[in-house]
Each structure stands twice: as C-alpha cells, then as structure tokens.
Design an enzyme around this catalytic site. Structure first.
Site, PDB file in Angstrom:
ATOM      1  N   HIS A  21       3.888   0.724  12.273  1.00 45.05           N
ATOM      2  CA  HIS A  21       4.024   0.671  10.798  1.00 45.05           C
ATOM      3  C   HIS A  21       2.667   0.947  10.132  1.00 45.05           C
ATOM      4  CE1 HIS A  21       6.535  -0.291   7.465  1.00 45.05           C
ATOM      5  NE2 HIS A  21       5.943  -1.423   7.143  1.00 45.05           N
TER       6      HIS A  21
ATOM      7  N   VAL B 158      -4.752  -3.449   1.415  1.00 41.68           N
ATOM      8  CA  VAL B 158      -5.284  -3.947   2.689  1.00 41.68           C
ATOM      9  C   VAL B 158      -4.188  -3.843   3.734  1.00 41.68           C
ATOM     10  CG1 VAL B 158      -6.220  -5.942   3.910  1.00 41.68           C
ATOM     11  CG2 VAL B 158      -6.882  -5.518   1.530  1.00 41.68           C
TER      12      VAL B 158
ATOM     13  N   SER C 152       0.815  -1.223   0.000  1.00 47.63           N
ATOM     14  CA  SER C 152       0.000   0.000   0.000  1.00 47.63           C
ATOM     15  C   SER C 152       0.845   1.267   0.000  1.00 47.63           C
ATOM     16  CB  SER C 152      -0.923  -0.018   1.217  1.00 47.63           C
ATOM     17  OG  SER C 152      -1.850  -1.084   1.100  1.00 47.63           O
TER      18      SER C 152
HETATM   19  O1  LIG Z   1       3.314  -3.964   6.758  1.00 44.89           O
HETATM   20  N1  LIG Z   1       2.196  -4.243   6.422  1.00 44.89           N
HETATM   21  C1  LIG Z   1       1.615  -3.993   5.180  1.00 44.89           C
HETATM   22  C2  LIG Z   1       2.317  -3.489   4.063  1.00 44.89           C
HETATM   23  N2  LIG Z   1       3.648  -3.241   4.133  1.00 44.89           N
HETATM   24  C3  LIG Z   1       4.497  -3.049   2.970  1.00 44.89           C
HETATM   25  C4  LIG Z   1       4.543  -1.603   2.522  1.00 44.89           C
HETATM   26  O2  LIG Z   1       3.285  -1.205   1.988  1.00 44.89           O
HETATM   27  C5  LIG Z   1       5.614  -1.418   1.455  1.00 44.89           C
HETATM   28  O3  LIG Z   1       5.300  -2.215   0.330  1.00 44.89           O
HETATM   29  C6  LIG Z   1       7.010  -1.762   1.944  1.00 44.89           C
HETATM   30  O4  LIG Z   1       7.271  -1.054   3.144  1.00 44.89           O
HETATM   31  C7  LIG Z   1       8.083  -1.429   0.910  1.00 44.89           C
HETATM   32  O5  LIG Z   1       8.028  -0.048   0.595  1.00 44.89           O
HETATM   33  N3  LIG Z   1       1.660  -3.236   2.903  1.00 44.89           N
HETATM   34  C8  LIG Z   1       0.320  -3.489   2.799  1.00 44.89           C
HETATM   35  O6  LIG Z   1      -0.276  -3.244   1.740  1.00 44.89           O
HETATM   36  N4  LIG Z   1      -0.380  -3.985   3.864  1.00 44.89           N
HETATM   37  C9  LIG Z   1       0.210  -4.245   5.046  1.00 44.89           C
HETATM   38  O7  LIG Z   1      -0.485  -4.693   6.006  1.00 44.89           O
END
Ligand SMILES: O=Nc1c(NC[C@H](O)[C@H](O)[C@H](O)CO)[nH]c(=O)[nH]c1=O
Length: 201
Positions: A132, A124, A63
């Site tokens: 985070h 989601v 996201s």
């Molecule tokens: O941590 N949880 C989630 C998440 N983390 C990854 C973040 O969006 C991103 O892709 C990375 O930090 C790399 O930039 N991304 C989501 O869509 N849902 C989550 O629940």
C-alpha cells in the site's frame, strides 16, 4: 564521518513575501507527525513575512487525496480571485465539519481575494506490511509534481515516506529518543515562499 545530506540554508530574506498567499493541504493520517509538520510550515512561512491571514490550511483524509485537494484549492483560489466569490471553496469546500485541520486555519479563506502563490501538500506515509505504502507514495508524489507543472503554481512536496515510525517522528522534529530530529515542515514553508517569489517575478 558527518553526513553531507541536507538542504542548503534557505534564503534569509524574502522581499515581497508580505503580498503572497500560501496554501497548505495536509492529510489527517499519522497526526502525531502531521501536527508538528503543519505548525513548522506555518512558522517558517510567517517568519518569511507572509501575513497569517494569507495562509490557508485545508485537510484531506490521507496522502492519496493530497493531489486532488491541492488541485482543488488552487483552482478554487483562482476562481475566487477572478470572480470575487466570498467563500474560497464555496459549497464544495474541502474543509467540512469533520475534517478540521491539525491546526486552526490561520487564514480566513473568504477574506483575501488573491489567488494562491504556492501550495504545500503535507502527508506522512509509514511503511506497513503490504505494498500500500509504495503505491500511495508514488501516486501522491507524481500527482503533486504534475499539478505544479500543469498549473504553473509551485507545489511543494511535504510528504514523508518513512520506513519506520521513528523515521517519521524524527523528520517531524518529535523523535522519541534524545535526538528529536529536524522538523522538515520548516524547510517546506521556506521553499514555498522562495518558489512563490520566483514565480511572481
Ligand atoms: O495506509 N496508510 C496511509 C494512508 N492511507 C490512506 C490513503 O491515503 C487514503 O486516504 C485512503 O486509501 C482512502 O482513499 N494515508 C496516509 O496519509 N498515510 C499512511 O500511512
């Protein structure tokens, strides 16, 4: 007492939808929810009259990347519309070998030449034990809002910010208990068509 929460019924007809082109950019985290949400979104967009070949689906890692992905897709579609480039995203496509969308791209991005009339960002987020969740949720939602306001292309917020897995599953229409919940992707699809038509007047 019954809850008063929830959207008013979407319009039942969308005259002009057959000429629209809609983009969907979805994250690839929590795919047990992402897959039904994207499918629900496509279902309501096509039910509103948008041609399947005019729905473009791209995916990003998570996201956090949704605002960039939505912004990139909008600008690429505008370049394509103005210069007739054959491939929507060209060499810098968001879609590459290891990032296939949750559902096959229904549109063939290189064929239609009109710029996108609306884009839905689908992600989601599920609260974990750290902050985070809060930082991604706020940045993602405010980023998507800004893109819509800056570009004039409606950007629909399709981001679930769930405190529990069950909240996310139920809002994806795939709840674990007897109550499967409601697939919010259906609402997002209708909203994208309604806003695209309002913008094209
Ligand atoms: O941590 N949880 C989630 C998440 N983390 C990854 C973040 O969006 C991103 O892709 C990375 O930090 C790399 O930039 N991304 C989501 O869509 N849902 C989550 O629940």
């Amino acid at each position: 007492m019954a809850s008063i929460k929830g959207p008013a019924p979407a319009p039942t007809s969308f005259p002009g939808a057959e000429n629209l082109r809609i983009g969907i950019v979805h994250a690839r985290w929590n795919e047990e929810c992402i897959t039904p949400l994207v499918k629900g979104c496509v279902e309501s967009i096509t039910k509103a009259g948008v041609k399947p070949e005019n729905i473009v689906i791209e995916s990003v890692p998570g996201s956090w990347e949704l605002p960039f992905g939505v912004s990139r897709l909008i600008s690429a579609s505008q370049v394509q519309a103005s210069s007739n480039v054959s491939d929507l995203m060209g060499a810098t496509s968001l879609l590459d070998d290891n990032s296939k969308p949750a559902t096959p791209t229904t549109g063939s991005a290189g064929k239609s030449k009109a710029a996108l009339d609306a884009v839905i960002g689908i992600g989601v987020l599920i609260k974990g034990s750290t902050m985070h969740f809060e930082y991604i949720s706020e940045s993602c939602c405010s980023g998507l809002m800004r893109i819509g306001l800056d570009t004039g292309v409606p950007v629909i917020l399709g981001v679930l910010t769930a405190l529990t897995e069950d909240q996310a599953l139920e809002r994806s229409g795939v709840g674990r208990g007897a109550n499967k919940g409601h697939n919010h992707g259906l609402d997002w699809g209708s909203a994208s068509v309604e806003m695209a038509l309002k913008t094209n007047r």
